[in-house]
Design a protein around this motif. Structure first.
Motif, PDB file in Angstrom:
ATOM      1  N   CYS A 135     -27.326 -11.414   2.851  1.00  0.00           N
ATOM      2  CA  CYS A 135     -28.083 -11.097   4.088  1.00  0.00           C
ATOM      3  C   CYS A 135     -29.091 -10.195   3.568  1.00  0.00           C
ATOM      4  N   ALA A 136     -30.312 -10.272   4.235  1.00  0.00           N
ATOM      5  CA  ALA A 136     -31.409  -9.608   4.191  1.00  0.00           C
ATOM      6  C   ALA A 136     -32.504  -9.542   5.276  1.00  0.00           C
ATOM      7  N   CYS A 137     -33.230  -8.244   5.142  1.00  0.00           N
ATOM      8  CA  CYS A 137     -34.329  -8.325   6.261  1.00  0.00           C
ATOM      9  C   CYS A 137     -35.431  -8.797   5.360  1.00  0.00           C
ATOM     10  N   TYR A 138     -36.116  -9.630   6.085  1.00  0.00           N
ATOM     11  CA  TYR A 138     -37.618 -10.435   5.351  1.00  0.00           C
ATOM     12  C   TYR A 138     -38.672  -9.130   5.388  1.00  0.00           C
ATOM     13  N   THR A 139     -38.869  -8.511   6.311  1.00  0.00           N
ATOM     14  CA  THR A 139     -39.797  -7.537   6.466  1.00  0.00           C
ATOM     15  C   THR A 139     -38.927  -6.276   6.715  1.00  0.00           C
ATOM     16  N   GLU A 140     -39.106  -5.360   6.044  1.00  0.00           N
ATOM     17  CA  GLU A 140     -38.507  -3.948   6.038  1.00  0.00           C
ATOM     18  C   GLU A 140     -39.407  -3.095   6.882  1.00  0.00           C
ATOM     19  N   THR A 141     -39.636  -2.887   8.035  1.00  0.00           N
ATOM     20  CA  THR A 141     -40.652  -2.165   8.485  1.00  0.00           C
ATOM     21  C   THR A 141     -40.638  -0.530   8.313  1.00  0.00           C
ATOM     22  N   SER A 142     -39.463  -0.287   7.869  1.00  0.00           N
ATOM     23  CA  SER A 142     -39.171   1.334   7.737  1.00  0.00           C
ATOM     24  C   SER A 142     -40.119   1.898   6.475  1.00  0.00           C
ATOM     25  N   ILE A 143     -40.546   0.717   5.665  1.00  0.00           N
ATOM     26  CA  ILE A 143     -41.111   1.357   4.626  1.00  0.00           C
ATOM     27  C   ILE A 143     -42.349   0.239   4.363  1.00  0.00           C
ATOM     28  N   GLY A 144     -42.636  -0.761   5.207  1.00  0.00           N
ATOM     29  CA  GLY A 144     -43.491  -1.659   5.282  1.00  0.00           C
ATOM     30  C   GLY A 144     -43.713  -2.586   4.027  1.00  0.00           C
ATOM     31  N   PHE A 145     -42.308  -3.216   3.782  1.00  0.00           N
ATOM     32  CA  PHE A 145     -42.092  -3.897   2.703  1.00  0.00           C
ATOM     33  C   PHE A 145     -41.602  -5.287   3.135  1.00  0.00           C
ATOM     34  N   LYS A 146     -42.377  -6.344   2.206  1.00  0.00           N
ATOM     35  CA  LYS A 146     -41.836  -7.716   2.404  1.00  0.00           C
ATOM     36  C   LYS A 146     -41.083  -8.323   1.221  1.00  0.00           C
ATOM     37  N   ILE A 147     -39.940  -8.833   1.427  1.00  0.00           N
ATOM     38  CA  ILE A 147     -39.498  -9.397   0.210  1.00  0.00           C
ATOM     39  C   ILE A 147     -39.878 -10.945  -0.223  1.00  0.00           C
ATOM     40  N   ASP A 148     -39.387 -11.213  -1.245  1.00  0.00           N
ATOM     41  CA  ASP A 148     -39.938 -12.603  -1.732  1.00  0.00           C
ATOM     42  C   ASP A 148     -38.887 -13.602  -1.269  1.00  0.00           C
ATOM     43  N   ILE A 149     -38.994 -14.064  -0.068  1.00  0.00           N
ATOM     44  CA  ILE A 149     -37.916 -14.920   0.255  1.00  0.00           C
ATOM     45  C   ILE A 149     -37.518 -16.266  -0.264  1.00  0.00           C
ATOM     46  N   GLN A 150     -38.605 -16.859  -1.012  1.00  0.00           N
ATOM     47  CA  GLN A 150     -38.513 -17.952  -1.996  1.00  0.00           C
ATOM     48  C   GLN A 150     -37.549 -17.866  -3.021  1.00  0.00           C
ATOM     49  N   GLU A 151     -37.757 -16.495  -3.622  1.00  0.00           N
ATOM     50  CA  GLU A 151     -37.023 -16.285  -4.722  1.00  0.00           C
ATOM     51  C   GLU A 151     -35.615 -15.852  -4.420  1.00  0.00           C
ATOM     52  N   LEU A 152     -35.335 -15.240  -3.424  1.00  0.00           N
ATOM     53  CA  LEU A 152     -34.199 -14.869  -2.837  1.00  0.00           C
ATOM     54  C   LEU A 152     -33.265 -16.419  -2.376  1.00  0.00           C
ATOM     55  N   SER A 153     -34.058 -17.317  -1.702  1.00  0.00           N
ATOM     56  CA  SER A 153     -33.619 -18.637  -1.407  1.00  0.00           C
ATOM     57  C   SER A 153     -32.913 -19.313  -2.661  1.00  0.00           C
ATOM     58  N   LYS A 154     -33.666 -19.126  -3.858  1.00  0.00           N
ATOM     59  CA  LYS A 154     -33.243 -20.025  -5.052  1.00  0.00           C
ATOM     60  C   LYS A 154     -32.196 -19.146  -5.644  1.00  0.00           C
ATOM     61  N   ILE A 155     -32.031 -17.978  -5.562  1.00  0.00           N
ATOM     62  CA  ILE A 155     -30.856 -17.241  -5.991  1.00  0.00           C
ATOM     63  C   ILE A 155     -29.518 -17.790  -5.282  1.00  0.00           C
ATOM     64  N   ALA A 156     -29.992 -17.912  -3.987  1.00  0.00           N
ATOM     65  CA  ALA A 156     -28.775 -18.062  -2.939  1.00  0.00           C
ATOM     66  C   ALA A 156     -28.141 -19.424  -3.184  1.00  0.00           C
ATOM     67  N   LYS A 157     -29.367 -20.343  -3.562  1.00  0.00           N
ATOM     68  CA  LYS A 157     -28.872 -21.891  -3.611  1.00  0.00           C
ATOM     69  C   LYS A 157     -28.007 -21.861  -5.090  1.00  0.00           C
ATOM     70  N   LYS A 158     -28.661 -21.223  -6.188  1.00  0.00           N
ATOM     71  CA  LYS A 158     -27.918 -21.322  -7.386  1.00  0.00           C
ATOM     72  C   LYS A 158     -26.366 -20.853  -7.311  1.00  0.00           C
ATOM     73  N   LYS A 159     -26.628 -19.954  -6.477  1.00  0.00           N
ATOM     74  CA  LYS A 159     -24.960 -19.002  -6.464  1.00  0.00           C
ATOM     75  C   LYS A 159     -24.097 -19.801  -5.181  1.00  0.00           C
ATOM     76  N   GLN A 160     -24.742 -20.773  -4.564  1.00  0.00           N
ATOM     77  CA  GLN A 160     -24.000 -21.676  -3.519  1.00  0.00           C
ATOM     78  C   GLN A 160     -23.711 -20.698  -2.487  1.00  0.00           C
ATOM     79  N   SER A 161     -24.637 -19.577  -2.115  1.00  0.00           N
ATOM     80  CA  SER A 161     -24.456 -18.714  -1.025  1.00  0.00           C
ATOM     81  C   SER A 161     -25.441 -19.156   0.270  1.00  0.00           C
TER      82      SER A 161
END
Lengths: 324, 324
Positions: A135-161
């Motif tokens: 689970c993740a916030c794509y954009t965390e507004t409390s610190i104005g920060f965007k995660i790399d969702i493509q990277e996270l998706s790759k990790i999730a797929k690799k782990k079958q999550s």
């Protein structure tokens, strides 16, 4: 005011310059409004279907449920109805911690959640164990920060999550929401609608049994209560012209980044379109509404949704921002 | 449409004659709208305080919490956060059964509910046992029936029970909501607001501990998530002129009762102002929106909120209703 044209009414009603997660008030919000009813009103049914169709496209999900409520309600309904087993939360700050709070509360009432771990976003490459859901916030507004969702998706797929994404501050104006298995968002931020609606988008049907009328997603799928009708109508003409709104936000963001380039905190890849975090406080002013964050920070977080009602001079809105 | 005056826009947008629990679309809905933000926007804060003050008066309660969501959410939040011990539900039909479902679900997750009994409304004088709380719908729209809340309040007082009232279809247009200890309602029926907001009114603070971010009333009291801002704004000018709206509903109801007097089912004392149940089906027609009830019935339930946008000829709206 009765004899004012819609055009002049909208000018009057946008007298405040707004730099918050709530957008300005474009005329498109008004064009779809009318008296309406949820059952047996064919005109409203057409509007509803049109809005849902566009939201499916924007979110990259096959199914969308609309609910009267804030973004946090969609998060809670999404988490409760879809997640099970071992969960990993990606910690980015205040809004990711809200997801954790909801999960911990849910674990007290339901047995389908067996474990809830947390990892800081910086360590995401070091995930060792296997999880059913990440689970993740794509954009965390409390610190104005965007995660790399493509990277996270790759990790999730690799782990079958499977991937749960809180898209409250990213929907519409960021790419790749299709990478989520479940995604939640609301009407009244980057979608430029009225407050009042939240949405859960998903690909595979929910399976958990939930002991709550409001939190059981099936009661919303089966329309057992009044839906967010006015808010759906406020989105109708916005979404028909959504590329225009998206373009305005991106122009506004680019202009701001250029103007305040020496105060930026993150590299480009972590810059969300909705807002920018700078390491300087800004000066308050008459008819300027700046974001008051729920947590203290060392600078300012400026949002870029305030130009939605403008047709020209979109970038001029940043001229009234001055650092202290 | 941009050059249309607000007045003509409202005429255009009310092209349907509406006989449903959702009201018509009065110009007052527009007058309070603007861009807004929940924190640090002083203009919005004033509007919010004004609306809440008027809702306290209308509901006869000391405290009002506003939440993004439908009436059923306010019911669930009210039941969960305030009720404990032995509960008696007054059965009047579909919407009272919803209260029961919510209570039975809650009993699975929480120990503060120890017993949930049901009694049919006709037998209310025969209540034998002592209960901590008595719950009822003031107006049961599924059968167009209003209970005698003064009688119920007397019984509750005698039994030292507290009274929970679902006022979704009665708020504003019926008297005596002050008799309730907790009362719940929404923005988009007899209050003539947009969809998007629901409210819990109460006298004594809630005490239960709830394992849910959305259902814990304290998170709404402490404004931990976006509130129903646009909907609050849509209520601002309606509530400032509420006596006018109430009068229209009552005129419309009286006119309907007179016109369809031979088809009435209940005596005057059980006639709610929001709607009338008649033992005849009505004829559908172009641009007429009749209520489709969630349960089958042998006649029609006609609602009287369709004249909110009209300033004259309010009673003429009933001229287009014809029985089959």
């Amino acid at each position: 005011m009765k004899n004012l044209s819609l055009k002049n009414y909208i000018i009057k009603k946008n007298y405040k310059k707004i730099f918050t997660p709530s957008p300005s008030f474009p005329i498109e919000n008004l064009l779809g409004l009318s008296s309406n009813f949820s059952r047996g009103d064919e005109d409203f049914k057409k509007q509803f279907n049109s809005v849902v169709k566009r939201l499916k496209k924007i979110s990259g999900q096959n199914k969308i449920v609309s609910i009267q409520g804030p973004g946090s309600l969609a998060i809670e309904i999404g988490l409760l109805n879809f997640l099970k087993g071992k969960i990993l939360l990606i910690n980015t700050g205040y809004y990711s911690q809200r997801i954790k709070k909801i999960l911990l509360d849910a674990k007290k009432n339901y047995k389908f959640l067996t474990k809830i771990d947390t990892i800081n976003y910086q360590n995401v490459k070091n995930i060792k164990k296997k999880y059913d859901w990440i689970c993740a916030c794509y954009t965390e507004t409390s610190i104005g920060f965007k995660i790399d969702i493509q990277e996270l998706s790759k990790i999730a797929k690799k782990k079958q999550s499977r991937l749960f994404i809180d898209a409250t501050a990213s929907i519409g104006i960021e790419k790749y929401h299709n990478l989520a298995d479940v995604v939640t968002f609301s009407s009244c931020k980057s979608l430029f609608g009225f407050t009042g609606a939240c949405f859960v988008g998903y690909k595979k049907d929910p399976q958990n049994k939930i002991n709550s009328f409001m939190l059981d997603i099936n009661n919303h799928i089966n329309k057992k209560m009044t839906g967010p009708n006015t808010t759906i109508q406020s989105l109708d003409f916005v979404l028909k012209n959504y590329s225009k709104f998206k373009k305005k936000v991106i122009m506004n963001k680019k202009n701001f980044m250029k103007k305040f380039s020496k105060f930026l905190i993150y590299p480009n890849k972590n810059q969300p379109n909705i807002c920018t975090y700078i390491n300087k406080k800004v000066r308050a002013g008459k008819n300027l509404i700046f974001y008051k964050p729920r947590v203290q920070n060392r600078g300012s977080i400026i949002f870029h949704l305030g130009s939605g009602h403008l047709n020209k001079n979109i970038n001029k809105i940043n001229n009234c921002i001055h650092t202290r």
